[in-house]
Design a protein around this motif. Sequence first.
Motif, PDB file in Angstrom:
ATOM      1  N   LEU A 192       0.858  -1.185   0.000  1.00 36.89           N
ATOM      2  CA  LEU A 192       0.000   0.000   0.000  1.00 36.89           C
ATOM      3  C   LEU A 192       0.891   1.231   0.000  1.00 36.89           C
ATOM      4  O   LEU A 192       2.008   1.193   0.531  1.00 36.89           O
ATOM      5  N   PRO A 197      -2.626  -0.309  -3.930  1.00 36.59           N
ATOM      6  CA  PRO A 197      -3.631   0.614  -3.393  1.00 36.59           C
ATOM      7  C   PRO A 197      -2.970   1.893  -2.881  1.00 36.59           C
ATOM      8  O   PRO A 197      -1.916   1.840  -2.245  1.00 36.59           O
ATOM      9  N   VAL A 235      -5.988   2.236   6.488  1.00 41.69           N
ATOM     10  CA  VAL A 235      -4.963   1.418   5.850  1.00 41.69           C
ATOM     11  C   VAL A 235      -5.231  -0.056   6.130  1.00 41.69           C
ATOM     12  O   VAL A 235      -5.211  -0.894   5.225  1.00 41.69           O
ATOM     13  N   LEU A 239      -6.024  -3.018   3.413  1.00 38.05           N
ATOM     14  CA  LEU A 239      -5.182  -4.215   3.361  1.00 38.05           C
ATOM     15  C   LEU A 239      -5.998  -5.484   3.568  1.00 38.05           C
ATOM     16  O   LEU A 239      -5.753  -6.503   2.909  1.00 38.05           O
ATOM     17  N   GLU A 291      -7.791  -6.136   0.350  1.00 39.18           N
ATOM     18  CA  GLU A 291      -6.841  -6.631  -0.651  1.00 39.18           C
ATOM     19  C   GLU A 291      -6.479  -8.095  -0.381  1.00 39.18           C
ATOM     20  O   GLU A 291      -6.364  -8.882  -1.309  1.00 39.18           O
TER      21      GLU A 291
END
Length: 128
Positions: A48, A75, A113, A117, A120
């Motif tokens: 990220l 991302p 964040v 994650l 993802e």
Amino acid sequence: MAHILVADDDDLLGELLRFKLEGAGHRVTIIGDGRSALDAALSGGYDLMVLDTMMPVLSGPEVLRALVQQKSRLPVVMLTARKGQDDVLDALSAGARDYLTKPFIPDELVARVNAILKTESARAATDG
């Protein structure tokens, strides 16, 4: 543990982000200009990117556009002092996953964040 690339030319802010993100169990690399941040992002190895808008060499929006053009799946969370509606909409339309304005709540950034994650990771599990 995710590897987070922080692209921001403010050293103090970079260290705050390092402290908070490492405290959440992540590894952090800080880069202070857009060109170097783009090169690092394209080299791979990051999960990220936290990206400032106003940076030397290449701006955050230029970095974001270049990542999209290169078909990067990294991302990107924009973290910027630019609060205008057009700035937010342009970044999200260009492919940013999230947009936070400064001043910000550091723990909120960490939560966002972590949420990205997690999404993802779930996507990778269903793709693979």
